[in-house]
Design a protein around this motif. Structure first.
Motif, PDB file in Angstrom:
ATOM      1  N   ALA A 381       0.827  -1.205   0.000  1.00 25.99           N
ATOM      2  CA  ALA A 381       0.000   0.000   0.000  1.00 25.99           C
ATOM      3  C   ALA A 381       0.860   1.253   0.000  1.00 25.99           C
ATOM      4  CB  ALA A 381      -0.934  -0.007   1.217  1.00 25.99           C
ATOM      5  N   ALA A 382       1.929   1.262   0.796  1.00 29.09           N
ATOM      6  CA  ALA A 382       2.822   2.418   0.839  1.00 29.09           C
ATOM      7  C   ALA A 382       3.549   2.599  -0.491  1.00 29.09           C
ATOM      8  CB  ALA A 382       3.822   2.258   1.984  1.00 29.09           C
ATOM      9  N   GLN A 383       4.044   1.506  -1.065  1.00 23.07           N
ATOM     10  CA  GLN A 383       4.734   1.597  -2.356  1.00 23.07           C
ATOM     11  C   GLN A 383       3.781   2.075  -3.452  1.00 23.07           C
ATOM     12  OE1 GLN A 383       7.889   1.262  -3.061  1.00 23.07           O
ATOM     13  NE2 GLN A 383       8.724   0.330  -1.195  1.00 23.07           N
ATOM     14  N   PHE A 384       2.524   1.629  -3.397  1.00 19.83           N
ATOM     15  CA  PHE A 384       1.559   2.077  -4.399  1.00 19.83           C
ATOM     16  C   PHE A 384       1.269   3.564  -4.254  1.00 19.83           C
ATOM     17  CE2 PHE A 384      -2.800   3.054  -5.664  1.00 19.83           C
ATOM     18  CZ  PHE A 384      -2.719   2.740  -7.013  1.00 19.83           C
ATOM     19  N   ALA A 385       1.110   4.026  -3.017  1.00 24.18           N
ATOM     20  CA  ALA A 385       0.851   5.458  -2.808  1.00 24.18           C
ATOM     21  C   ALA A 385       1.989   6.296  -3.362  1.00 24.18           C
ATOM     22  CB  ALA A 385       0.654   5.735  -1.317  1.00 24.18           C
ATOM     23  N   GLN A 386       3.229   5.870  -3.119  1.00 20.05           N
ATOM     24  CA  GLN A 386       4.358   6.625  -3.639  1.00 20.05           C
ATOM     25  C   GLN A 386       4.398   6.558  -5.166  1.00 20.05           C
ATOM     26  OE1 GLN A 386       8.238   5.497  -2.136  1.00 20.05           O
ATOM     27  NE2 GLN A 386       9.040   7.527  -2.522  1.00 20.05           N
ATOM     28  N   GLY A 387       4.112   5.384  -5.729  1.00 18.00           N
ATOM     29  CA  GLY A 387       4.096   5.272  -7.186  1.00 18.00           C
ATOM     30  C   GLY A 387       3.036   6.148  -7.819  1.00 18.00           C
ATOM     31  N   LEU A 388       1.867   6.209  -7.204  1.00 20.74           N
ATOM     32  CA  LEU A 388       0.794   7.056  -7.728  1.00 20.74           C
ATOM     33  C   LEU A 388       1.198   8.521  -7.699  1.00 20.74           C
ATOM     34  CD1 LEU A 388      -2.164   7.445  -8.625  1.00 20.74           C
ATOM     35  CD2 LEU A 388      -2.782   7.521  -6.200  1.00 20.74           C
ATOM     36  N   THR A 397       9.690   7.201 -14.493  1.00 20.24           N
ATOM     37  CA  THR A 397      10.655   6.136 -14.198  1.00 20.24           C
ATOM     38  C   THR A 397      10.553   5.709 -12.745  1.00 20.24           C
ATOM     39  OG1 THR A 397      12.170   6.955 -15.902  1.00 20.24           O
ATOM     40  CG2 THR A 397      13.096   5.497 -14.214  1.00 20.24           C
ATOM     41  N   ARG A 398      10.506   6.663 -11.845  1.00 23.45           N
ATOM     42  CA  ARG A 398      10.383   6.351 -10.421  1.00 23.45           C
ATOM     43  C   ARG A 398       9.022   5.714 -10.126  1.00 23.45           C
ATOM     44  NH1 ARG A 398      12.943  11.880  -7.722  1.00 23.45           N
ATOM     45  NH2 ARG A 398      15.051  11.608  -8.559  1.00 23.45           N
ATOM     46  N   ALA A 399       7.990   6.188 -10.805  1.00 24.68           N
ATOM     47  CA  ALA A 399       6.664   5.613 -10.595  1.00 24.68           C
ATOM     48  C   ALA A 399       6.648   4.140 -10.997  1.00 24.68           C
ATOM     49  CB  ALA A 399       5.621   6.393 -11.396  1.00 24.68           C
ATOM     50  N   ARG A 400       7.249   3.826 -12.150  1.00 27.50           N
ATOM     51  CA  ARG A 400       7.293   2.429 -12.588  1.00 27.50           C
ATOM     52  C   ARG A 400       8.069   1.566 -11.608  1.00 27.50           C
ATOM     53  NH1 ARG A 400       7.650   4.486 -18.021  1.00 27.50           N
ATOM     54  NH2 ARG A 400       9.917   4.577 -17.800  1.00 27.50           N
ATOM     55  N   ARG A 401       9.148   2.134 -11.054  1.00 25.03           N
ATOM     56  CA  ARG A 401       9.943   1.369 -10.094  1.00 25.03           C
ATOM     57  C   ARG A 401       9.093   1.015  -8.865  1.00 25.03           C
ATOM     58  NH1 ARG A 401      13.914   4.994  -8.823  1.00 25.03           N
ATOM     59  NH2 ARG A 401      14.856   4.550 -10.854  1.00 25.03           N
ATOM     60  N   ASN A 402       8.337   2.001  -8.373  1.00 25.45           N
ATOM     61  CA  ASN A 402       7.462   1.728  -7.226  1.00 25.45           C
ATOM     62  C   ASN A 402       6.389   0.694  -7.569  1.00 25.45           C
ATOM     63  OD1 ASN A 402       7.957   5.030  -6.342  1.00 25.45           O
ATOM     64  ND2 ASN A 402       8.176   3.437  -4.801  1.00 25.45           N
ATOM     65  N   LEU A 403       5.777   0.863  -8.727  1.00 21.16           N
ATOM     66  CA  LEU A 403       4.663  -0.015  -9.093  1.00 21.16           C
ATOM     67  C   LEU A 403       5.140  -1.431  -9.384  1.00 21.16           C
ATOM     68  CD1 LEU A 403       2.751   2.568 -11.296  1.00 21.16           C
ATOM     69  CD2 LEU A 403       2.111   1.779  -9.010  1.00 21.16           C
ATOM     70  N   ASP A 404       6.315  -1.576 -10.006  1.00 21.19           N
ATOM     71  CA  ASP A 404       6.895  -2.914 -10.178  1.00 21.19           C
ATOM     72  C   ASP A 404       7.161  -3.548  -8.821  1.00 21.19           C
ATOM     73  OD1 ASP A 404       6.845  -2.820 -12.940  1.00 21.19           O
ATOM     74  OD2 ASP A 404       8.891  -2.033 -13.124  1.00 21.19           O
ATOM     75  N   GLY A 405       7.604  -2.719  -7.865  1.00 19.41           N
ATOM     76  CA  GLY A 405       7.818  -3.225  -6.520  1.00 19.41           C
ATOM     77  C   GLY A 405       6.527  -3.684  -5.863  1.00 19.41           C
ATOM     78  N   ASN A 439       0.179   0.335 -17.228  1.00 19.27           N
ATOM     79  CA  ASN A 439      -0.249   0.372 -18.630  1.00 19.27           C
ATOM     80  C   ASN A 439      -0.431   1.804 -19.115  1.00 19.27           C
ATOM     81  OD1 ASN A 439      -0.240  -2.415 -18.926  1.00 19.27           O
ATOM     82  ND2 ASN A 439      -2.392  -2.632 -18.302  1.00 19.27           N
ATOM     83  N   GLU A 440      -0.990   2.665 -18.255  1.00 18.14           N
ATOM     84  CA  GLU A 440      -1.159   4.068 -18.634  1.00 18.14           C
ATOM     85  C   GLU A 440       0.186   4.744 -18.850  1.00 18.14           C
ATOM     86  OE1 GLU A 440      -3.474   5.853 -15.579  1.00 18.14           O
ATOM     87  OE2 GLU A 440      -5.318   4.750 -16.070  1.00 18.14           O
ATOM     88  N   LEU A 441       1.138   4.454 -17.978  1.00 18.01           N
ATOM     89  CA  LEU A 441       2.477   5.041 -18.131  1.00 18.01           C
ATOM     90  C   LEU A 441       3.154   4.546 -19.396  1.00 18.01           C
ATOM     91  CD1 LEU A 441       3.720   4.820 -14.419  1.00 18.01           C
ATOM     92  CD2 LEU A 441       3.005   6.868 -15.652  1.00 18.01           C
TER      93      LEU A 441
END
Length: 455
Positions: A381-388, A397-405, A439-441
């Motif tokens: 949940a925390a990683q998703f919030a940061q990715g969003l 790039t940072r968003a994808r890294r968070n979301l992959d995590g 997918n949007e990114l």
């Protein structure tokens, strides 16, 4: 070895907590610096001596009042959140009508510059008229003597009166140039007095004389330290008449705080009622709850266990704050969350991050998301919030890294596993949202690439 120099801001924060009960968070550092400068100017003391100087002064003295003006929020208006006030009036009307009371006694426990107190008097007059007549007696208190001076003057501009109905303005006010002056009929129902909820036994600012049929204490308790809040609530409860109503903001509607009062839940408000026969526990002595004042010096970093994920059952105060956000009151929700998110409350930081994302306050939201990741690096949940938030800020790039995590953390996790109750986020919801955002990114990157090739 020379001991480290004391931090004037930390010392002032501790003294403010002790004398005023206010919990000033790190996020409110600018406000604290302004208070320090104001007190310094009023006392003539250097910054390093201001806290000690205030400690030996009464909070009503000019030096304290200069600081209080910087530390407290005086933004208000007449009939603020009218549906909330209308619901309170409806409940009070139903309570006093069977009793045949001839005086409706009301306490506005943090009246600021008076708009709330005058509004309660107007509503009280309508309630009393609807139930057979009688008098209205409103006691209005505040920590700031400057605000009380403005309240007693009773002269207001059009902006703060924007939510008044024309008939209300015509009945209760008279024009004074480009402003409006409180009329004599309204003025006769309200009296103002200084009072410090954190020091209710102060002989120089005595406790308001109850009992009261209605006490309104809105957007105050959430800014107090836990000890000061406990003391204030005990005294508020003791001041209620049997059957009386306590009205607080939705963010403060935590039933456990007000036991043994009975919660009354409505779409517009959550109120608390004293049972006619139930006794109220005696308030604790003031000295027992005041935190000690001590210089705060830099110390070693102490490691602590980090929670693996947000709590499964969020505390009621966060549920109430989320309700504010769901009603579109995003600024109020952010304000209520700020003191909770400044510490180690993971759920509060996650909720703040998502509300800020919706409100467009991306820097504030990113700060909350980063705190959440620090507190629980293994939380999807925390990683998703940061990715969003990274995606909203354009840091793809940072968003994808968070979301992959996020997807890696959720591998093998059952969809129905609840990961953050305050946001109603289970593993399946977060997994689906992360994939959709990735997918949007990817689509944005392809679009940017085609545009670049065409150029």
């Amino acid at each position: 070895m020379t001991p480290p120099a004391a931090d004037p801001l930390a010392e002032l924060r501790a003294v403010v907590a002790r004398r005023l009960g206010l919990e000033v968070t790190e996020a409110q550092g600018d406000r604290l610096r302004l208070a320090l400068a104001a007190a310094e100017a009023a006392t003539g003391l250097p910054p390093g001596q201001v806290a000690a100087g205030l400690l030996h002064r009464h909070w009503g003295e000019p030096a304290w009042q200069a600081a209080i003006s910087e530390l407290t929020v005086q933004e208000t208006c007449f009939m603020r959140h009218r549906p909330w006030l209308d619901r309170i009036a409806q409940v009070v009307r139903a309570q006093i009508a069977p009793r045949g009371e001839r005086t409706l006694r009301v306490w506005s426990a943090a009246c600021a510059t008076g708009e709330e107190a005058w509004s309660l008097a107007m509503l009280g007059r309508q309630v009393v008229d609807d139930t057979g007549g009688g008098t209205v007696d409103v006691t209005a208190t505040d920590l700031s003597t400057r605000a009380l001076a403005a309240a007693r003057k009773g002269c207001y501009g059009a902006w703060t009166m924007r939510d008044l109905l024309p008939v209300e303005r015509a009945r209760w006010f008279r024009p004074d140039g480009r402003r409006w002056q409180v009329g004599p009929d309204l003025r006769a129902m309200v009296r103002f007095a200084p009072f410090n909820l954190a020091q209710p036994e102060d002989p120089h600012a005595p406790f308001p004389r109850g009992p009261f049929d209605l006490i309104v204490c809105r957007n105050v308790l959430m800014y107090l330290t836990p000890a000061a809040r406990t003391l204030a609530i005990r005294h508020l409860l003791a001041a209620l008449a049997p059957g009386g109503i306590l009205a607080v903001s939705p963010a403060e509607a935590v039933a456990a705080w007000y036991r043994p009062l009975t919660p009354l839940s409505f779409p517009e408000a959550i109120l608390f009622q004293r049972d006619v026969a139930a006794p109220i526990p005696a308030a604790p002595p003031a000295a027992a709850v005041q935190p000690p004042v001590a210089p705060v010096a830099p110390g070693p970093v102490v490691s602590r266990p980090i929670a693996a994920r947000p709590s499964a059952s969020p505390p009621p105060d966060l549920q109430a704050i989320r309700a504010l956000g769901d009603q579109g009151m995003l600024d109020a929700a952010r304000l209520a969350l700020a003191p909770l998110a400044a510490g180690d409350n993971l759920d509060a930081n996650l909720l703040l991050a998502m509300i800020c994302s919706e409100a467009g306050a991306l820097d504030e939201g990113m700060a909350a998301a980063r705190r959440a990741v620090y507190l629980a690096p293994g939380s999807a949940a925390a990683q998703f919030a940061q990715g969003l938030l990274q995606a909203r800020r354009g840091a793809t790039t940072r968003a994808r890294r968070n979301l992959d995590g996020v997807l890696a953390l959720l591998e093998g996790e059952a969809d129905e596993t609840m990961l953050c109750a305050v946001l109603d986020l289970d593993a399946g919801t977060i997994r689906q949202a992360a994939r959709r955002l990735l997918n949007e990114l990817a689509g944005d990157d392809r679009g940017a690439g085609m545009a670049t090739d065409a150029a």
